[in-house]
Design a protein around this motif. Structure first.
Motif, PDB file in Angstrom:
ATOM      1  N   MET A 159       4.441  65.821  29.413  1.00 37.63           N
ATOM      2  CA  MET A 159       5.197  66.984  30.084  1.00 37.63           C
ATOM      3  C   MET A 159       3.991  68.171  30.428  1.00 37.63           C
ATOM      4  O   MET A 159       3.824  68.616  31.351  1.00 37.63           O
ATOM      5  N   CYS A 160       3.221  68.472  29.232  1.00 41.07           N
ATOM      6  CA  CYS A 160       2.235  69.562  29.417  1.00 41.07           C
ATOM      7  C   CYS A 160       1.080  69.494  30.471  1.00 41.07           C
ATOM      8  O   CYS A 160       0.967  70.316  31.256  1.00 41.07           O
ATOM      9  N   GLU A 161       0.719  68.184  30.317  1.00 37.57           N
ATOM     10  CA  GLU A 161      -0.485  67.909  31.176  1.00 37.57           C
ATOM     11  C   GLU A 161       0.126  67.884  32.721  1.00 37.57           C
ATOM     12  O   GLU A 161      -0.383  67.977  33.527  1.00 37.57           O
ATOM     13  N   LEU A 162       1.581  67.246  32.874  1.00 35.33           N
ATOM     14  CA  LEU A 162       2.034  67.269  34.305  1.00 35.33           C
ATOM     15  C   LEU A 162       2.200  68.561  34.658  1.00 35.33           C
ATOM     16  O   LEU A 162       1.887  68.913  35.763  1.00 35.33           O
ATOM     17  N   LEU A 163       2.552  69.611  34.123  1.00 33.68           N
ATOM     18  CA  LEU A 163       3.091  70.568  34.564  1.00 33.68           C
ATOM     19  C   LEU A 163       1.840  71.788  34.545  1.00 33.68           C
ATOM     20  O   LEU A 163       1.898  72.530  35.614  1.00 33.68           O
ATOM     21  N   ALA A 208      13.443  67.103  37.890  1.00 38.48           N
ATOM     22  CA  ALA A 208      13.274  67.963  39.178  1.00 38.48           C
ATOM     23  C   ALA A 208      13.416  69.193  38.612  1.00 38.48           C
ATOM     24  O   ALA A 208      12.781  70.303  39.197  1.00 38.48           O
ATOM     25  N   GLU A 209      14.276  69.608  37.838  1.00 38.09           N
ATOM     26  CA  GLU A 209      14.683  71.264  37.552  1.00 38.09           C
ATOM     27  C   GLU A 209      13.417  71.810  36.771  1.00 38.09           C
ATOM     28  O   GLU A 209      13.093  72.934  37.099  1.00 38.09           O
ATOM     29  N   ILE A 210      12.870  70.967  36.018  1.00 40.22           N
ATOM     30  CA  ILE A 210      11.882  71.612  34.970  1.00 40.22           C
ATOM     31  C   ILE A 210      10.552  71.779  36.252  1.00 40.22           C
ATOM     32  O   ILE A 210       9.939  72.812  35.965  1.00 40.22           O
ATOM     33  N   VAL A 211      10.258  70.700  37.055  1.00 42.13           N
ATOM     34  CA  VAL A 211       9.060  70.845  37.777  1.00 42.13           C
ATOM     35  C   VAL A 211       9.241  72.086  38.516  1.00 42.13           C
ATOM     36  O   VAL A 211       8.183  72.783  38.963  1.00 42.13           O
ATOM     37  N   HIS A 212      10.369  72.089  39.062  1.00 42.63           N
ATOM     38  CA  HIS A 212      10.521  73.218  40.227  1.00 42.63           C
ATOM     39  C   HIS A 212      10.580  74.705  39.656  1.00 42.63           C
ATOM     40  O   HIS A 212       9.970  75.593  40.087  1.00 42.63           O
ATOM     41  N   GLN A 270      18.379  55.293  22.079  1.00 40.55           N
ATOM     42  CA  GLN A 270      17.644  54.809  23.055  1.00 40.55           C
ATOM     43  C   GLN A 270      16.316  55.194  23.736  1.00 40.55           C
ATOM     44  O   GLN A 270      15.832  56.337  22.900  1.00 40.55           O
ATOM     45  N   MET A 271      15.538  54.311  24.481  1.00 44.31           N
ATOM     46  CA  MET A 271      14.384  54.632  24.688  1.00 44.31           C
ATOM     47  C   MET A 271      14.401  55.967  25.733  1.00 44.31           C
ATOM     48  O   MET A 271      15.047  56.296  26.468  1.00 44.31           O
ATOM     49  N   ALA A 272      13.370  56.797  25.502  1.00 42.93           N
ATOM     50  CA  ALA A 272      13.198  58.038  26.194  1.00 42.93           C
ATOM     51  C   ALA A 272      12.023  57.903  26.990  1.00 42.93           C
ATOM     52  O   ALA A 272      11.095  57.033  26.916  1.00 42.93           O
ATOM     53  N   PRO A 273      11.971  58.973  28.043  1.00 40.22           N
ATOM     54  CA  PRO A 273      10.815  58.974  28.642  1.00 40.22           C
ATOM     55  C   PRO A 273       9.477  59.223  28.208  1.00 40.22           C
ATOM     56  O   PRO A 273       8.453  58.887  28.668  1.00 40.22           O
ATOM     57  N   THR A 274       9.629  59.875  26.836  1.00 39.45           N
ATOM     58  CA  THR A 274       8.372  60.157  25.902  1.00 39.45           C
ATOM     59  C   THR A 274       8.435  59.093  24.866  1.00 39.45           C
ATOM     60  O   THR A 274       7.419  59.270  24.014  1.00 39.45           O
ATOM     61  N   SER A 275       9.097  58.000  25.037  1.00 42.16           N
ATOM     62  CA  SER A 275       8.929  56.814  23.633  1.00 42.16           C
ATOM     63  C   SER A 275       7.572  56.288  23.943  1.00 42.16           C
ATOM     64  O   SER A 275       7.049  56.029  25.083  1.00 42.16           O
ATOM     65  N   TYR A 317      16.767  75.447  25.705  1.00 42.19           N
ATOM     66  CA  TYR A 317      16.192  74.514  24.607  1.00 42.19           C
ATOM     67  C   TYR A 317      16.548  73.258  25.068  1.00 42.19           C
ATOM     68  O   TYR A 317      17.727  72.677  25.066  1.00 42.19           O
ATOM     69  N   GLN A 318      15.684  72.471  25.309  1.00 39.33           N
ATOM     70  CA  GLN A 318      16.187  70.953  25.763  1.00 39.33           C
ATOM     71  C   GLN A 318      15.232  69.840  25.131  1.00 39.33           C
ATOM     72  O   GLN A 318      14.089  70.129  24.702  1.00 39.33           O
ATOM     73  N   GLY A 319      15.754  68.737  25.260  1.00 42.43           N
ATOM     74  CA  GLY A 319      15.075  67.740  24.613  1.00 42.43           C
ATOM     75  C   GLY A 319      14.528  66.802  25.415  1.00 42.43           C
ATOM     76  O   GLY A 319      14.335  67.084  26.643  1.00 42.43           O
ATOM     77  N   ASP A 320      13.686  65.623  25.044  1.00 41.88           N
ATOM     78  CA  ASP A 320      13.173  64.928  26.000  1.00 41.88           C
ATOM     79  C   ASP A 320      13.803  64.168  27.047  1.00 41.88           C
ATOM     80  O   ASP A 320      13.355  64.177  28.279  1.00 41.88           O
ATOM     81  N   GLY A 321      15.068  63.579  26.827  1.00 40.21           N
ATOM     82  CA  GLY A 321      15.843  63.152  27.807  1.00 40.21           C
ATOM     83  C   GLY A 321      16.064  63.970  28.895  1.00 40.21           C
ATOM     84  O   GLY A 321      16.110  63.764  29.893  1.00 40.21           O
ATOM     85  N   ASP A 322      16.698  65.010  28.328  1.00 41.86           N
ATOM     86  CA  ASP A 322      17.383  66.143  29.162  1.00 41.86           C
ATOM     87  C   ASP A 322      16.044  66.759  30.135  1.00 41.86           C
ATOM     88  O   ASP A 322      16.707  66.707  31.386  1.00 41.86           O
ATOM     89  N   LEU A 323      15.000  66.881  29.742  1.00 42.96           N
ATOM     90  CA  LEU A 323      13.711  67.776  30.420  1.00 42.96           C
ATOM     91  C   LEU A 323      13.059  66.669  31.086  1.00 42.96           C
ATOM     92  O   LEU A 323      12.526  66.891  32.355  1.00 42.96           O
ATOM     93  N   ALA A 324      12.716  65.565  30.631  1.00 39.67           N
ATOM     94  CA  ALA A 324      11.587  64.811  31.069  1.00 39.67           C
ATOM     95  C   ALA A 324      12.104  63.564  31.744  1.00 39.67           C
ATOM     96  O   ALA A 324      11.369  62.689  32.582  1.00 39.67           O
ATOM     97  N   SER A 325      13.708  63.473  31.648  1.00 43.56           N
ATOM     98  CA  SER A 325      14.106  62.151  32.644  1.00 43.56           C
ATOM     99  C   SER A 325      15.110  62.907  33.506  1.00 43.56           C
ATOM    100  O   SER A 325      14.844  63.160  34.731  1.00 43.56           O
TER     101      SER A 325
END
Lengths: 353, 75, 250
Positions: free
Chosen positions: C160-164, C103-107, C131-136, C91-99
């Motif tokens: 993220m969905c499109e990227l993955l 590496a961990e989520i992509v792999h 603060q600004m997030a990677p998804t802001s 269960y992850q937020g956008d800073g955690d998962l997308a910033s």
């Protein structure tokens, strides 16, 4: 029990599998590459999981997950990779998860080189990651010990719910020596009622290192420190040779201890009273025994492949009772017995302060 | 007799109003009472209009609401 | 009368610490409902991340691990590989998962790791106070983009969905929203599906849930739902980006 000629890294890997290893998570880096290669070859065929992670950071966090799930798990790396693992190691120590972390040390800092060194001593025994925690640090001195201390490492990790580091180096990892494995096949199983493996018929378990309420966090820390005190009381290991009459006691671990031993033998042939003290546990450090050995008229000579790191623990133990000197090489250079012997002569002849 | 009933766990409510907006029948409103956390919990001000559709509970972030409904159940 | 809605068994009784109207609470409940409906609570191990949902281990009534920032997919991998019959979710937020955890989520996705990822995207760092997030979004004002996010300074928000979905590994990728009850019900179905995918050993499943952060967005919880709908959905289109079971005609 047959003797097998093996590289240190392979002996360590085989011992880990025999200790009931269920998962190995790693990332390539020289000079530890024989470990993941051996694991990839053998572990999946013997009931375990081998997975090459995308980074050392991921590998150590996979170790966190599997250790939390209650299985025997390990990772291995070399110096720059171990630096990357420090965050995870801090979390593992805080969450009190048992695992074995192997550091086949190469020279640093930075990218350094791929030659053997001992410059990660501070990182291993003084913390490395953030916060007040300790690793149990074991320092093998030959290929047989690469195996035996790995077995011991898993037992100590489970016994104390604490990460254990095997602090090896490029020479011990790469050199070949005969090694004997116990053939009884027994794995010391430890009950892990705290593990998160599915809350079937019990209260749920939580693996966690977060504590934002200061008085509770302090109490948890005090419990952790109490554990460390117990480990200090029960798990100190060392070897000593010819220390009783020694005017100079050489102190070294791992490859340095092998060099020091040769130096001691050369010195004894010359009639010089030289002994050897080899810490096997670098944390807990055998400080009490060193304190007992310290006396007026006796000197200590730390032999290290670093700028002089273990020497600080020797000085703390000796506490000013005896002088403590350093014989060292850096940058992946290995000291020779003659280098060490020359330093001994300097000490005995009063040519050093 | 209304078809549905909303039961409010007052102490969990944070007065966010998401349920008030979600209810299609105006059953709910922020009340006058104050709970231990200092919020005014939501109240069923028009309980007779409740159909038990659960839309309020679906939008509640704090699982404050329990919904009962007369059978037959509809999905 | 019959009870038709109540707290799922897979949530504890602990009151959640989230701000009033924070949709994290809704998403927690949806995960709990999915676990209940599949009757997998006793074999589920959840992995909490770092950020507002750091305390998720207090709320999910199953075995839980708390992971370092961004590392939840690695921790989940470590668990799942040694306990392949368990159900493991992060269960992850956008800073955690997308910033920090990119590496961990992509792999994990590329490996087709058989885990379920609940990705809560509220376009801001909540826990650390806005603060600004990677998804802001472009133009979005945050504590660290006080004049609004610009492409020149901070680049583009990450989808993220499109990227993955460019990877072969994922079995299920979906983006859902929490801005009204109809969409919350759809989100619940997607989350349940993401657990079913794992149960069927199909591989990596992630549901990106568009979520609000009214406090750090500077508006009421009700207005935040509208802001999400009007601003986030145009940039982050809802839908299913990968579903291997659809290919199989299930």
């Amino acid at each position: 029990m047959a003797k097998i000629l093996m590289k240190g890294n392979e002996a360590l890997s085989e011992a880990a599998i025999r200790a009931g290893l269920k998962a190995f998570y790693g990332y390539p880096i020289t000079p530890q590459n024989e470990v993941p290669a051996y694991m990839a070859e053998h572990l999946p065929l013997r009931g375990g999981v081998y997975l090459q992670a995308e980074s050392e950071v991921s590998a150590i966090n996979m170790v966190y997950g599997a250790a939390g799930a209650g299985v025997r798990v390990m990772t291995s790396s070399s110096s720059p990779g171990i630096s990357l693992k420090q965050e995870g190691i801090s979390y593992i120590a805080a969450a009190q998860l048992p695992c074995v972390i192997v550091n086949v040390v190469r020279n640093g800092p930075g990218l350094g080189g791929i030659q053997p060194a001992q410059g990660d001593y501070f990182q291993a025994v003084k913390g490395g990651g953030h916060g007040d925690y300790r690793l149990i640090v074991l320092a093998p001195g030959n290929v047989q010990e690469m195996a035996d201390l790995t077995t011991l490492g898993f037992d100590l990790a489970d016994k104390w719910r604490n990460p254990v580091m095997i602090l090896s180096d490029g020479i011990l990892g790469q050199m070949m020596e005969p090694v004997v494995f116990s053939e009884d096949g027994a794995v010391s199983e430890v009950d892990k009622p705290w593990a998160t493996n599915g809350a079937a018929g019990r209260e749920r378990n939580i693996v966690n290192s977060l504590d934002i309420i200061p008085d509770k966090a302090e109490k948890n820390m005090l419990r952790l420190l109490e554990k460390y005190d117990q480990i200090k009381a029960e798990e100190v290991r060392w070897q000593e040779h010819n220390t009783e009459d020694a005017d100079v006691i050489l102190v070294g671990y791992g490859t340095s201890a092998r060099v020091a031993r040769s130096a001691m033998e050369l010195a004894r042939k010359e009639g010089l009273k030289v002994g050897l003290f080899r810490p096997i546990t670098l944390w807990p450090f055998p400080e009490q025994r060193l304190a007992e050995l310290a006396k007026a008229g006796r000197s200590f000579l730390a032999v290290e492949m670093s700028a002089g790191q273990m020497i600080e623990d020797v000085r703390l133990a000796v506490n000013g009772v005896s002088p403590v000197h350093l014989s060292n090489r850096l940058g992946g250079m290995v000291p020779t017995p003659e280098d060490v012997l020359e330093k001994v002569r300097e000490i005995l002849e009063g040519r050093v302060s | 007799m209304p078809r549905g009933q909303v039961i409010v766990n007052q102490e969990l409510c944070k007065e966010c109003s998401l349920c008030v907006v979600a209810c299609p029948h105006g059953v709910l409103a922020i009340g006058k009472a104050i709970n231990k956390k200092g919020y005014h919990p939501v109240e069923a001000v028009a309980p007779e209009k409740c159909t038990g559709c659960t839309m309020c509970a679906v939008m509640c972030p704090d699982v404050v609401l329990t919904i009962k409904r007369k059978s037959p159940e509809r999905k | 009368m019959k009870t038709v809605f109540q707290k799922p068994e897979a949530l504890t009784d602990m009151p959640m610490h989230y701000c009033p109207g924070c949709t994290h609470g809704i998403i927690h409940r949806l995960v709990g409902e999915a676990i209940d409906s599949l009757a997998i609570r006793e074999q589920t191990i959840g992995v909490a991340s770092v950020g507002c949902s750091v305390f998720a281990y207090d709320y999910f009534n199953c075995d839980m691990q708390q992971a370092a920032h961004g590392r939840a997919p690695a921790v989940a991998t470590g668990i799942k590989r040694v306990l392949p019959e368990s159900m493991v979710f992060t269960y992850q937020g956008d800073g955690d998962l997308a910033s920090i955890g990119m590496a961990e989520i992509v792999h994990a996705a590329a490996r087709g790791e058989n885990i379920t990822v609940v990705f809560v995207n509220n376009a801001i760092y909540g826990m650390t106070s806005g603060q600004m997030a990677p998804t802001s979004l472009l133009g979005q004002k945050t504590a660290t983009s006080p004049r609004g996010r610009t492409v020149e300074e901070m680049g583009y928000p990450i989808k993220m969905c499109e990227l993955l979905a460019t990877l072969e590994g994922p079995a299920y990728l979906a983006r859902v929203s929490t801005h009204d009850s109809r969409h919350v019900l759809q989100a619940g179905k997607a989350i349940k599906k993401a657990f079913e995918i794992q149960q069927q050993k199909k591989g990596f499943a992630m549901v990106e849930v568009l979520s609000t952060c009214s406090v750090n967005w500077g508006m009421t919880p009700v207005k935040a739902l509208g802001w999400l709908e009007e601003n986030m959905i145009p940039y982050y289109p809802l839908g299913v980006y990968r579903d291997v079971t659809a290919k199989e005609g299930n």
